[in-house]
Scaffold this motif. Structure first.
Motif, PDB file in Angstrom:
ATOM      1  N   TYR A  43       0.809  -1.220   0.000  1.00 27.77           N
ATOM      2  CA  TYR A  43       0.000   0.000   0.000  1.00 27.77           C
ATOM      3  C   TYR A  43       0.847   1.278   0.000  1.00 27.77           C
ATOM      4  O   TYR A  43       0.360   2.345  -0.363  1.00 27.77           O
ATOM      5  N   THR A  44       2.115   1.171   0.417  1.00 29.64           N
ATOM      6  CA  THR A  44       2.962   2.364   0.459  1.00 29.64           C
ATOM      7  C   THR A  44       3.938   2.456  -0.713  1.00 29.64           C
ATOM      8  O   THR A  44       4.620   3.478  -0.851  1.00 29.64           O
ATOM      9  N   SER A  45       4.016   1.409  -1.535  1.00 27.70           N
ATOM     10  CA  SER A  45       5.019   1.428  -2.600  1.00 27.70           C
ATOM     11  C   SER A  45       4.464   1.099  -3.982  1.00 27.70           C
ATOM     12  O   SER A  45       5.162   1.292  -4.973  1.00 27.70           O
ATOM     13  N   SER A  46       3.241   0.585  -4.071  1.00 24.70           N
ATOM     14  CA  SER A  46       2.654   0.221  -5.362  1.00 24.70           C
ATOM     15  C   SER A  46       1.436   1.088  -5.641  1.00 24.70           C
ATOM     16  O   SER A  46       0.665   1.411  -4.727  1.00 24.70           O
ATOM     17  N   TRP A  47       1.280   1.433  -6.895  1.00 29.19           N
ATOM     18  CA  TRP A  47       0.149   2.260  -7.290  1.00 29.19           C
ATOM     19  C   TRP A  47      -1.149   1.437  -7.331  1.00 29.19           C
ATOM     20  O   TRP A  47      -1.122   0.299  -7.772  1.00 29.19           O
ATOM     21  N   THR A  76      10.793  -3.032  20.066  1.00 26.34           N
ATOM     22  CA  THR A  76       9.474  -3.559  20.389  1.00 26.34           C
ATOM     23  C   THR A  76       8.512  -3.396  19.228  1.00 26.34           C
ATOM     24  O   THR A  76       7.661  -4.251  18.985  1.00 26.34           O
ATOM     25  N   VAL A  77       8.648  -2.295  18.502  1.00 27.12           N
ATOM     26  CA  VAL A  77       7.734  -1.955  17.419  1.00 27.12           C
ATOM     27  C   VAL A  77       8.206  -2.612  16.120  1.00 27.12           C
ATOM     28  O   VAL A  77       9.405  -2.582  15.820  1.00 27.12           O
ATOM     29  N   PRO A  78       7.303  -3.217  15.335  1.00 26.85           N
ATOM     30  CA  PRO A  78       7.705  -3.763  14.027  1.00 26.85           C
ATOM     31  C   PRO A  78       8.382  -2.709  13.173  1.00 26.85           C
ATOM     32  O   PRO A  78       7.927  -1.564  13.101  1.00 26.85           O
ATOM     33  N   GLY A  79       9.456  -3.094  12.507  1.00 27.22           N
ATOM     34  CA  GLY A  79      10.233  -2.138  11.736  1.00 27.22           C
ATOM     35  C   GLY A  79       9.429  -1.428  10.667  1.00 27.22           C
ATOM     36  O   GLY A  79       9.586  -0.223  10.440  1.00 27.22           O
ATOM     37  N   ILE A  80       8.526  -2.143   9.992  1.00 25.69           N
ATOM     38  CA  ILE A  80       7.768  -1.531   8.913  1.00 25.69           C
ATOM     39  C   ILE A  80       6.823  -0.457   9.435  1.00 25.69           C
ATOM     40  O   ILE A  80       6.542   0.531   8.746  1.00 25.69           O
ATOM     41  N   VAL A  81       6.340  -0.608  10.680  1.00 25.96           N
ATOM     42  CA  VAL A  81       5.487   0.419  11.283  1.00 25.96           C
ATOM     43  C   VAL A  81       6.308   1.680  11.554  1.00 25.96           C
ATOM     44  O   VAL A  81       5.848   2.804  11.301  1.00 25.96           O
ATOM     45  N   THR A  82       7.528   1.501  12.047  1.00 26.95           N
ATOM     46  CA  THR A  82       8.406   2.648  12.290  1.00 26.95           C
ATOM     47  C   THR A  82       8.704   3.378  10.983  1.00 26.95           C
ATOM     48  O   THR A  82       8.705   4.621  10.943  1.00 26.95           O
ATOM     49  N   ALA A 135      13.419  -1.188   5.446  1.00 26.76           N
ATOM     50  CA  ALA A 135      13.617   0.262   5.467  1.00 26.76           C
ATOM     51  C   ALA A 135      14.212   0.745   4.149  1.00 26.76           C
ATOM     52  O   ALA A 135      13.806   1.785   3.616  1.00 26.76           O
ATOM     53  N   SER A 136      15.157  -0.021   3.623  1.00 23.22           N
ATOM     54  CA  SER A 136      15.809   0.374   2.369  1.00 23.22           C
ATOM     55  C   SER A 136      14.820   0.381   1.212  1.00 23.22           C
ATOM     56  O   SER A 136      14.842   1.277   0.363  1.00 23.22           O
ATOM     57  N   LEU A 137      13.943  -0.614   1.145  1.00 21.54           N
ATOM     58  CA  LEU A 137      12.962  -0.671   0.064  1.00 21.54           C
ATOM     59  C   LEU A 137      12.007   0.512   0.094  1.00 21.54           C
ATOM     60  O   LEU A 137      11.575   0.997  -0.959  1.00 21.54           O
ATOM     61  N   MET A 138      11.691   1.008   1.288  1.00 23.46           N
ATOM     62  CA  MET A 138      10.631   1.995   1.421  1.00 23.46           C
ATOM     63  C   MET A 138      11.120   3.445   1.439  1.00 23.46           C
ATOM     64  O   MET A 138      10.350   4.351   1.116  1.00 23.46           O
ATOM     65  N   ILE A 139      12.372   3.686   1.810  1.00 20.04           N
ATOM     66  CA  ILE A 139      12.780   5.086   1.957  1.00 20.04           C
ATOM     67  C   ILE A 139      14.010   5.476   1.138  1.00 20.04           C
ATOM     68  O   ILE A 139      14.454   6.621   1.220  1.00 20.04           O
ATOM     69  N   LEU A 140      14.567   4.548   0.362  1.00 18.95           N
ATOM     70  CA  LEU A 140      15.699   4.933  -0.476  1.00 18.95           C
ATOM     71  C   LEU A 140      15.257   5.935  -1.538  1.00 18.95           C
ATOM     72  O   LEU A 140      14.180   5.796  -2.129  1.00 18.95           O
ATOM     73  N   PRO A 141      16.072   6.953  -1.831  1.00 19.28           N
ATOM     74  CA  PRO A 141      15.747   7.884  -2.913  1.00 19.28           C
ATOM     75  C   PRO A 141      15.670   7.150  -4.248  1.00 19.28           C
ATOM     76  O   PRO A 141      16.268   6.083  -4.415  1.00 19.28           O
ATOM     77  N   PRO A 142      14.948   7.691  -5.221  1.00 19.59           N
ATOM     78  CA  PRO A 142      14.857   7.040  -6.534  1.00 19.59           C
ATOM     79  C   PRO A 142      16.236   6.828  -7.157  1.00 19.59           C
ATOM     80  O   PRO A 142      17.124   7.650  -7.008  1.00 19.59           O
ATOM     81  N   SER A 194      22.993  -2.878  -0.989  1.00 15.89           N
ATOM     82  CA  SER A 194      23.199  -4.303  -1.250  1.00 15.89           C
ATOM     83  C   SER A 194      21.924  -5.115  -1.042  1.00 15.89           C
ATOM     84  O   SER A 194      21.633  -6.035  -1.826  1.00 15.89           O
ATOM     85  N   ALA A 195      21.132  -4.800  -0.018  1.00 18.13           N
ATOM     86  CA  ALA A 195      19.911  -5.571   0.264  1.00 18.13           C
ATOM     87  C   ALA A 195      18.896  -5.409  -0.862  1.00 18.13           C
ATOM     88  O   ALA A 195      18.304  -6.393  -1.329  1.00 18.13           O
ATOM     89  N   THR A 196      18.666  -4.179  -1.312  1.00 18.20           N
ATOM     90  CA  THR A 196      17.697  -3.972  -2.393  1.00 18.20           C
ATOM     91  C   THR A 196      18.223  -4.518  -3.714  1.00 18.20           C
ATOM     92  O   THR A 196      17.443  -4.961  -4.561  1.00 18.20           O
ATOM     93  N   TYR A 197      19.553  -4.500  -3.902  1.00 11.70           N
ATOM     94  CA  TYR A 197      20.151  -5.075  -5.108  1.00 11.70           C
ATOM     95  C   TYR A 197      19.897  -6.577  -5.153  1.00 11.70           C
ATOM     96  O   TYR A 197      19.485  -7.122  -6.182  1.00 11.70           O
ATOM     97  N   ILE A 198      20.130  -7.267  -4.029  1.00  8.16           N
ATOM     98  CA  ILE A 198      19.875  -8.717  -3.961  1.00  8.16           C
ATOM     99  C   ILE A 198      18.404  -9.004  -4.239  1.00  8.16           C
ATOM    100  O   ILE A 198      18.054  -9.886  -5.029  1.00  8.16           O
TER     101      ILE A 198
END
Length: 554
Positions: free
Chosen positions: A237-241, A399-405, A500-507, A512-516
């Motif tokens: 919901y936060t990354s796909s149209w 304590t909080v899920p990373g994706i919520v943060t 975090a890298s998938l959701m907030i990296l600049p265009p 390395s994680a998103t590359y893999i």
């Protein structure tokens, strides 16, 4: 007067720490909860519930909870025998085993699941080695396979908790039962298991929370089998149209509430079923005399466990990184170093991604350690309420899920009223990593600080040393092991961070994680696995160097 000035300075420092933590952690989480009640810019107190009552999303919530329960069962089935063998047999004398058993937990979940996919898929490595396995491998791509992968990743966490609890129980309790004629299974059921219940409940609920908050395995293996959970839906919901932050925040608030409820349940159960097993007489966990064939069976179990949790995924990752063509199978003619040459070639996307990861991890770990040192010093012994507030908020990201943060940080730094244009910048990535991994620095430095005798600082003041001189020449050198450990942990985990890298990296920016992840999704598996080998290898080298430096300082 000097004492009053020092106290005033300390109080101002604690106030500054609270403000920083509220701005970095508290405000983003508040915005998540607030936005979930304003799905269409209109207040609706039932909005999160209405989202979950949606047929599809209700199934997603059920999938998350169902997966969590099964992973707890799977991790228990793997961890309890291993903990029992470690404490009750001579296997526990092999200290290297504890180090090896941590490897699955330190392996990024998405890399482990990719390894299993390569091993178990149609015409995968297992079928190439054992052709008869083609009748079995399709059944792996189901909820069972997903639970197995996550259980193999999380069982070391539960194993360490159960092993330490068993060691505290000692042999005397069982011996007392044996003296009164109780057989082994009766002693296990009426003595050992009740004494383990508090520790097990804590470990099991923590495994459950980590499972429903996990993104890597559901995003790779779960997507392949069509099993969707809360974390993957929030990401969608936060990354796909079309992007829908209303549904994303509603699901985030549900996930956050679920995790906090289970954290509370864990604390209640732990307090209710906590038993004092250490007394003035001490305790001993004597190894049980074991026949050769039983010891052979025990080592066989250990070998199978290590083979499944480490051998299979790393075999698949390493072999795939050397293959010319996946269709040509396992043959010496099909192995090449060309993928590593392409990956690390000057100006390549892979090398740029790797350098981005190293740079971000270096900056993030340094900032996290500096901030963690400041917070640990202000927390001190947590004697006052403001200090306890600082302690609570500094641990909240764990304590909080990373994706919520991440969703909260996006809402905060992408808000129209935010005067600082941080979103979609390098600085946003650094901030997110620092917030994510700040608890590690704080905990390691707090641990070092708690071991320092206050008389050392008092001695410095007696001889006329000022506050800055005492800190620089006495306190700081004693804190260095904790600071190095915190830096090392933050650096290592930052390199492998995916959600975090998938959701907030600049265009157009990759790490390395998103590359893999992208190479695996696009079908260029060998390049992605080569990056996985390089990333894991680099983090291993950093860990070894920092451990060596830390050992020299002790």
């Amino acid at each position: 007067m000097l004492r009053f000035a020092n106290r005033l300075f300390h109080q101002k420092g604690v106030a500054l720490a609270i403000i920083l933590l509220l701005a970095a952690i508290g405000l983003p989480l508040f915005l998540v909860l607030l936005k979930s009640f304003f799905p269409d810019d209109h207040f609706d107190v039932w909005a999160p519930l209405n989202v979950i009552l949606d047929t599809d999303l209700r199934g997603v919530l059920f999938n998350s909870l169902w997966m969590g329960f099964w992973v707890v069962a799977g991790a228990t089935a793997l961890a309890f025998p291993m903990a029992f063998l470690s404490v009750k047999t001579s296997i526990g004398q092999k200290k290297w085993l504890d180090i090896i058993l941590i490897v699955p937990f330190m392996t990024p979940p998405y890399i482990g699941s990719m390894g299993w996919i390569l091993f178990m898929e149609k015409r995968g490595f297992l079928e190439q080695m054992v052709p008869a396995a083609q009748a079995v491998t399709p059944y792996f791509f189901s909820l069972f396979g997903m639970v197995a992968i996550m259980s193999l990743h999380l069982f070391p966490f539960l194993y360490l908790i159960l092993r330490n609890a068993l060691m505290r129980i000692g042999a005397g309790y069982e011996e007392a039962g044996a003296v009164h004629g109780a057989p082994f299974l009766y002693r296990l059921r009426r003595i050992v298991l009740p004494l383990l219940l508090g520790s097990y409940a804590m470990g099991a609920l923590l495994v459950f929370v980590k499972t429903i908050a996990e993104f890597g395995t559901p995003a790779t293996f779960g997507r392949k089998i069509g099993y969707y959970v809360l974390t993957t839906e929030i990401h969608r919901y936060t990354s796909s149209w079309p992007i829908d932050f209303g549904k994303a925040t509603a699901l985030s608030s549900v996930l956050l509430t679920t995790c906090l409820v289970f954290w509370y349940m864990q604390s209640v159960i732990t307090r209710r079923f906590q038993y004092q097993t250490l007394g003035g007489k001490g305790s001993r966990a004597a190894a049980r005399p074991t026949s050769r064939w039983r010891l052979a069976l025990a080592w066989g179990y250990v070998a199978v466990l290590l083979g499944l949790s480490i051998g299979v995924p790393y075999f698949s990752i390493i072999v795939a990184s050397f293959q010319k063509l996946r269709g040509d199978g396992l043959s010496w003619d099909n192995f090449t170093l060309s993928h590593y040459q392409t990956l690390l070639g000057f100006g390549s996307t892979g090398l740029e991604s790797l350098l981005n990861s190293l740079g971000l991890a270096l900056v993030s770990a340094t900032i996290a350690v500096l901030l963690g040192t400041f917070l640990a010093l202000k927390i001190g012994s947590a004697a006052t309420r403001p200090q306890r507030v600082v302690d609570l908020f500094s641990l909240l990201p764990n304590t909080v899920p990373g994706i919520v943060t991440v969703v909260g940080l996006i809402l905060l730094w992408n808000a129209p009223w935010m005067p600082i244009p941080l979103y979609n910048t390098y600085g946003m990535v650094v901030l997110t990593y620092v917030v994510f991994f700040l608890p590690y620095s704080v905990q390691y430095i707090k641990s070092s600080l708690s071991q320092i005798d206050q008389t050392l600082l008092q001695a410095g003041r007696v001889f006329g040393a000022g506050s800055w001189y005492t800190f620089r020449r006495i306190l700081l050198p004693l804190l260095v092991p904790g600071i190095l450990a915190g830096w090392m942990m933050t650096f290592t985990i930052s390199i492998r961070e995916l959600v975090a890298s998938l959701m907030i990296l600049p265009p157009s920016m990759q790490v390395s994680a998103t590359y893999i992840f992208s190479q695996f999704e696009q079908g260029d598996v060998s390049l992605g696995m080569a990056m996985a080998v390089v990333s894991v290898g680099l983090t291993t080298i950093v860990l070894a160097i920092m451990n060596y430096i830390n050992a020299d300082r002790k």
